[in-house]
Every structure is written in structure tokens, then in C-alpha cells.
Design a protein around this motif. Structure first.
Motif, PDB file in Angstrom:
ATOM      1  N   VAL A   1       0.820  -1.215   0.000  1.00  0.00           N
ATOM      2  CA  VAL A   1       0.000   0.000   0.000  1.00  0.00           C
ATOM      3  C   VAL A   1       0.855   1.267   0.000  1.00  0.00           C
ATOM      4  O   VAL A   1       0.520   2.249  -0.652  1.00  0.00           O
ATOM      5  N   LYS A   2       1.964   1.270   0.695  1.00  0.00           N
ATOM      6  CA  LYS A   2       2.784   2.474   0.834  1.00  0.00           C
ATOM      7  C   LYS A   2       3.231   3.055  -0.500  1.00  0.00           C
ATOM      8  O   LYS A   2       3.134   4.278  -0.690  1.00  0.00           O
ATOM      9  N   PRO A   3       3.711   2.251  -1.435  1.00  0.00           N
ATOM     10  CA  PRO A   3       4.097   2.850  -2.720  1.00  0.00           C
ATOM     11  C   PRO A   3       2.933   3.573  -3.407  1.00  0.00           C
ATOM     12  O   PRO A   3       3.126   4.626  -4.009  1.00  0.00           O
ATOM     13  N   MET A   4       1.739   3.019  -3.286  1.00  0.00           N
ATOM     14  CA  MET A   4       0.573   3.679  -3.887  1.00  0.00           C
ATOM     15  C   MET A   4       0.258   4.992  -3.178  1.00  0.00           C
ATOM     16  O   MET A   4      -0.068   5.997  -3.826  1.00  0.00           O
ATOM     17  N   LEU A   5       0.356   5.020  -1.853  1.00  0.00           N
ATOM     18  CA  LEU A   5       0.125   6.253  -1.106  1.00  0.00           C
ATOM     19  C   LEU A   5       1.160   7.319  -1.461  1.00  0.00           C
ATOM     20  O   LEU A   5       0.819   8.483  -1.674  1.00  0.00           O
ATOM     21  N   ASP A   6       2.419   6.900  -1.511  1.00  0.00           N
ATOM     22  CA  ASP A   6       3.483   7.843  -1.864  1.00  0.00           C
ATOM     23  C   ASP A   6       3.269   8.420  -3.256  1.00  0.00           C
ATOM     24  O   ASP A   6       3.445   9.623  -3.479  1.00  0.00           O
ATOM     25  N   LYS A   7       2.870   7.576  -4.200  1.00  0.00           N
ATOM     26  CA  LYS A   7       2.620   8.034  -5.570  1.00  0.00           C
ATOM     27  C   LYS A   7       1.440   9.003  -5.602  1.00  0.00           C
ATOM     28  O   LYS A   7       1.498  10.045  -6.264  1.00  0.00           O
ATOM     29  N   ALA A   8       0.374   8.677  -4.883  1.00  0.00           N
ATOM     30  CA  ALA A   8      -0.795   9.561  -4.843  1.00  0.00           C
ATOM     31  C   ALA A   8      -0.435  10.910  -4.236  1.00  0.00           C
ATOM     32  O   ALA A   8      -0.870  11.961  -4.724  1.00  0.00           O
ATOM     33  N   ARG A   9       0.371  10.906  -3.180  1.00  0.00           N
ATOM     34  CA  ARG A   9       0.794  12.160  -2.552  1.00  0.00           C
ATOM     35  C   ARG A   9       1.677  12.976  -3.487  1.00  0.00           C
ATOM     36  O   ARG A   9       1.632  14.193  -3.498  1.00  0.00           O
ATOM     37  N   GLU A  10       2.474  12.293  -4.275  1.00  0.00           N
ATOM     38  CA  GLU A  10       3.335  12.966  -5.245  1.00  0.00           C
ATOM     39  C   GLU A  10       2.495  13.562  -6.376  1.00  0.00           C
ATOM     40  O   GLU A  10       2.708  14.704  -6.791  1.00  0.00           O
ATOM     41  N   ASP A  11       1.522  12.791  -6.871  1.00  0.00           N
ATOM     42  CA  ASP A  11       0.682  13.241  -7.982  1.00  0.00           C
ATOM     43  C   ASP A  11      -0.278  14.353  -7.575  1.00  0.00           C
ATOM     44  O   ASP A  11      -0.554  15.261  -8.357  1.00  0.00           O
ATOM     45  N   GLN A  12      -0.819  14.270  -6.370  1.00  0.00           N
ATOM     46  CA  GLN A  12      -1.817  15.235  -5.908  1.00  0.00           C
ATOM     47  C   GLN A  12      -1.506  15.700  -4.487  1.00  0.00           C
ATOM     48  O   GLN A  12      -2.225  15.381  -3.548  1.00  0.00           O
ATOM     49  N   PRO A  13      -0.440  16.465  -4.315  1.00  0.00           N
ATOM     50  CA  PRO A  13      -0.110  16.914  -2.949  1.00  0.00           C
ATOM     51  C   PRO A  13      -1.133  17.924  -2.446  1.00  0.00           C
ATOM     52  O   PRO A  13      -1.673  18.729  -3.218  1.00  0.00           O
ATOM     53  N   PHE A  14      -1.452  17.815  -1.191  1.00  0.00           N
ATOM     54  CA  PHE A  14      -2.346  18.784  -0.566  1.00  0.00           C
ATOM     55  C   PHE A  14      -1.521  19.969  -0.100  1.00  0.00           C
ATOM     56  O   PHE A  14      -0.486  19.797   0.551  1.00  0.00           O
ATOM     57  N   THR A  15      -1.986  21.162  -0.418  1.00  0.00           N
ATOM     58  CA  THR A  15      -1.351  22.356   0.115  1.00  0.00           C
ATOM     59  C   THR A  15      -2.020  22.674   1.447  1.00  0.00           C
ATOM     60  O   THR A  15      -3.107  22.181   1.751  1.00  0.00           O
ATOM     61  N   HIS A  16      -1.380  23.488   2.232  1.00  0.00           N
ATOM     62  CA  HIS A  16      -1.949  23.897   3.515  1.00  0.00           C
ATOM     63  C   HIS A  16      -3.311  24.562   3.287  1.00  0.00           C
ATOM     64  O   HIS A  16      -4.253  24.323   4.031  1.00  0.00           O
ATOM     65  N   GLU A  17      -3.418  25.366   2.255  1.00  0.00           N
ATOM     66  CA  GLU A  17      -4.673  26.062   1.948  1.00  0.00           C
ATOM     67  C   GLU A  17      -5.777  25.068   1.588  1.00  0.00           C
ATOM     68  O   GLU A  17      -6.918  25.206   2.016  1.00  0.00           O
ATOM     69  N   GLU A  18      -5.453  24.048   0.798  1.00  0.00           N
ATOM     70  CA  GLU A  18      -6.451  23.028   0.438  1.00  0.00           C
ATOM     71  C   GLU A  18      -6.943  22.270   1.664  1.00  0.00           C
ATOM     72  O   GLU A  18      -8.122  21.950   1.770  1.00  0.00           O
ATOM     73  N   MET A  19      -6.051  22.005   2.585  1.00  0.00           N
ATOM     74  CA  MET A  19      -6.442  21.305   3.797  1.00  0.00           C
ATOM     75  C   MET A  19      -7.385  22.165   4.635  1.00  0.00           C
ATOM     76  O   MET A  19      -8.371  21.674   5.178  1.00  0.00           O
ATOM     77  N   LYS A  20      -7.117  23.471   4.714  1.00  0.00           N
ATOM     78  CA  LYS A  20      -7.999  24.382   5.449  1.00  0.00           C
ATOM     79  C   LYS A  20      -9.368  24.465   4.774  1.00  0.00           C
ATOM     80  O   LYS A  20     -10.395  24.452   5.439  1.00  0.00           O
ATOM     81  N   GLU A  21      -9.384  24.526   3.451  1.00  0.00           N
ATOM     82  CA  GLU A  21     -10.647  24.581   2.713  1.00  0.00           C
ATOM     83  C   GLU A  21     -11.448  23.304   2.912  1.00  0.00           C
ATOM     84  O   GLU A  21     -12.662  23.348   3.093  1.00  0.00           O
ATOM     85  N   SER A  22     -10.783  22.173   2.892  1.00  0.00           N
ATOM     86  CA  SER A  22     -11.454  20.888   3.098  1.00  0.00           C
ATOM     87  C   SER A  22     -12.065  20.825   4.488  1.00  0.00           C
ATOM     88  O   SER A  22     -13.195  20.388   4.665  1.00  0.00           O
ATOM     89  N   ALA A  23     -11.333  21.263   5.492  1.00  0.00           N
ATOM     90  CA  ALA A  23     -11.834  21.263   6.868  1.00  0.00           C
ATOM     91  C   ALA A  23     -13.026  22.185   6.996  1.00  0.00           C
ATOM     92  O   ALA A  23     -14.014  21.855   7.669  1.00  0.00           O
ATOM     93  N   ALA A  24     -12.973  23.345   6.338  1.00  0.00           N
ATOM     94  CA  ALA A  24     -14.088  24.292   6.404  1.00  0.00           C
ATOM     95  C   ALA A  24     -15.337  23.722   5.732  1.00  0.00           C
ATOM     96  O   ALA A  24     -16.446  23.874   6.246  1.00  0.00           O
ATOM     97  N   SER A  25     -15.175  23.042   4.600  1.00  0.00           N
ATOM     98  CA  SER A  25     -16.345  22.482   3.929  1.00  0.00           C
ATOM     99  C   SER A  25     -16.912  21.314   4.724  1.00  0.00           C
ATOM    100  O   SER A  25     -18.116  21.077   4.705  1.00  0.00           O
ATOM    101  N   ASP A  26     -16.070  20.569   5.435  1.00  0.00           N
ATOM    102  CA  ASP A  26     -16.548  19.476   6.282  1.00  0.00           C
ATOM    103  C   ASP A  26     -17.429  19.999   7.400  1.00  0.00           C
ATOM    104  O   ASP A  26     -18.398  19.363   7.792  1.00  0.00           O
ATOM    105  N   LYS A  27     -17.094  21.164   7.936  1.00  0.00           N
ATOM    106  CA  LYS A  27     -17.865  21.759   9.034  1.00  0.00           C
ATOM    107  C   LYS A  27     -19.255  22.192   8.562  1.00  0.00           C
ATOM    108  O   LYS A  27     -20.187  22.225   9.338  1.00  0.00           O
ATOM    109  N   LYS A  28     -19.369  22.550   7.285  1.00  0.00           N
ATOM    110  CA  LYS A  28     -20.648  23.034   6.747  1.00  0.00           C
ATOM    111  C   LYS A  28     -21.646  21.908   6.559  1.00  0.00           C
ATOM    112  O   LYS A  28     -22.839  22.135   6.534  1.00  0.00           O
ATOM    113  N   THR A  29     -21.160  20.681   6.398  1.00  0.00           N
ATOM    114  CA  THR A  29     -22.076  19.555   6.132  1.00  0.00           C
ATOM    115  C   THR A  29     -22.480  18.853   7.385  1.00  0.00           C
ATOM    116  O   THR A  29     -22.089  18.998   8.428  1.00  0.00           O
TER     117      THR A  29
END
Length: 86
Positions: free
Chosen positions: A58-86
Motif C-alpha cells: 500500500v505504501k508505494p501507492m500512497l506515496d505516488k498519490a501524494r506525489e501526484d496530488q499533494p495537498f497544500t496547507h490552503e487546500e487542507m484548510k478549505e477541506s476542513a471548512a467544507s466538512d464543518k458546513k455539512t
């Protein structure tokens, strides 16, 4: 305390959980410490988890996914904010 997905990592998880819960309730919440004092336990636990993720392929797949689609700090904040709305 819950068990780890990898049974051999459960003792390390328990050590970290116990340390963190004690630090959080006895120091952090009382304003005596803001720095997590349990990082050595976390490092041991996450090393065990990563080894088991690698063993299961599983780890190689996770590492590849993180490399292909890294989360920025801003994206993480936006995701947390949208989670609170639902």
C-alpha cells in the motif's frame, strides 16, 4: 484506545495514545505545555505502520498519490471548512 490496523503495531500505538492523552489532559489543557512531548512514541508507531503498509504493497501507492496530488496547507484548510458546513 483502539487497535492498530497492523496488530504488531498495537503496542506502539498504545504507548503513543497513553503518552498523548496524559500530556494533553495534564499539560496542554492546563496551559503548561504546547509542544507534544510524545513524538518519540509517534515516530516508533509511524515507522511500524509504514513498514506494514510497505509489506502489504500500500505504501508505494500512497506515496505516488501524494506525489501526484499533494495537498497544500490552503487546500487542507478549505477541506476542513467544507466538512464543518455539512
Amino acid at each position: 484506545m483502539s487497535v492498530s490496523f497492523a496488530p504488531e503495531c498495537t503496542p506502539a500505538k498504545k504507548e503513543y495514545d497513553d503518552c498523548f492523552n496524559k500530556w494533553y489532559t495534564e499539560k496542554f489543557l492546563k496551559g503548561k505545555s504546547i509542544e507534544n512531548e510524545c513524538t518519540e512514541f509517534w515516530d516508533t508507531y509511524i515507522t511500524c505502520i509504514n513498514a506494514n503498509l510497505a509489506k502489504q504493497g500500500v505504501k508505494p501507492m500512497l506515496d505516488k498519490a501524494r506525489e501526484d496530488q499533494p495537498f497544500t496547507h490552503e487546500e487542507m484548510k478549505e477541506s476542513a471548512a467544507s466538512d464543518k458546513k455539512t
